[in-house]
Design an enzyme around this catalytic site. Structure first.
Site, short mmCIF file in Angstrom:
data_model
loop_
_atom_site.label_atom_id
_atom_site.label_comp_id
_atom_site.label_asym_id
_atom_site.label_seq_id
_atom_site.Cartn_x
_atom_site.Cartn_y
_atom_site.Cartn_z
N ASN A 9 0.81 -1.21 0.00
CA ASN A 9 0.00 0.00 0.00
C ASN A 9 0.85 1.27 0.00
O ASN A 9 0.31 2.36 -0.05
CB ASN A 9 -0.94 0.01 1.21
CG ASN A 9 -1.95 -1.10 1.14
OD1 ASN A 9 -2.46 -1.42 0.06
ND2 ASN A 9 -2.23 -1.73 2.26
N CYS A 10 2.16 1.12 0.05
CA CYS A 10 3.09 2.25 0.11
C CYS A 10 3.76 2.45 -1.24
O CYS A 10 4.41 1.54 -1.76
CB CYS A 10 4.14 1.98 1.20
SG CYS A 10 5.50 3.15 1.22
N GLY A 11 3.61 3.64 -1.80
CA GLY A 11 4.22 3.95 -3.10
C GLY A 11 5.73 3.83 -3.09
O GLY A 11 6.33 3.32 -4.04
#
Length: 138
Positions: A9-11
């Site tokens: 979920n983390c770019g």
């Protein structure tokens, strides 16, 4: 061998994983929110990075403030216990390779510890070009 402690979920974590793959390596992906490292493994990873335990604490989007983790009263052992209880507190992505272990923020920091060169151009999700068409860092 390359290992990434990854949050999909983390770019920054997604970009780091993509840079690893752009070097032709398929890393061991540890979804640390689902399968957190043991306290001993986390201690080793932090020691391998040669950074303070506090530097691995993630503040944004975590219970950092509610737990008052900025308070200097907490020992390293206690901070590790908080990270074990709340894996979201572990900053990401952390990458371990044969060259070293690093908290890869920004994502292109991973380039310093990858053995294999980049194979092609790479642009981050936000449009920032990191690797040119010759496989060289911009």
């Amino acid at each position: 061998m390359v290992k990434i402690f990854h949050n999909p979920n983390c770019g920054t974590s997604r970009n780091t994983l993509a840079l690893i793959r752009n070097s032709g390596v398929e890393p061991e992906v540890v979804f640390y929110l689902e399968t957190p490292p043991s306290k001993e493994e986390l201690k080793k990873v932090i020691a391998d990075m040669s950074i303070p335990v506090r530097d691995v604490l993630r503040q944004k989007g975590t219970p950092y403030k509610e737990l008052d983790l900025g308070n200097p009263q907490w020992s390293d052992e206690e901070l590790l216990d908080f990270m074990m209880a709340h894996p979201i507190l572990i900053n990401r992505p952390i990458v371990a390779t044969s060259i070293g272990t690093k908290l890869c923020r920004p994502s292109e920091a991973v380039l310093d510890i990858l053995v294999d060169p980049q194979r092609s151009a790479f642009t981050k999700e936000d449009g920032e070009v990191v690797i040119n068409e010759k496989g060289q860092r911009v």
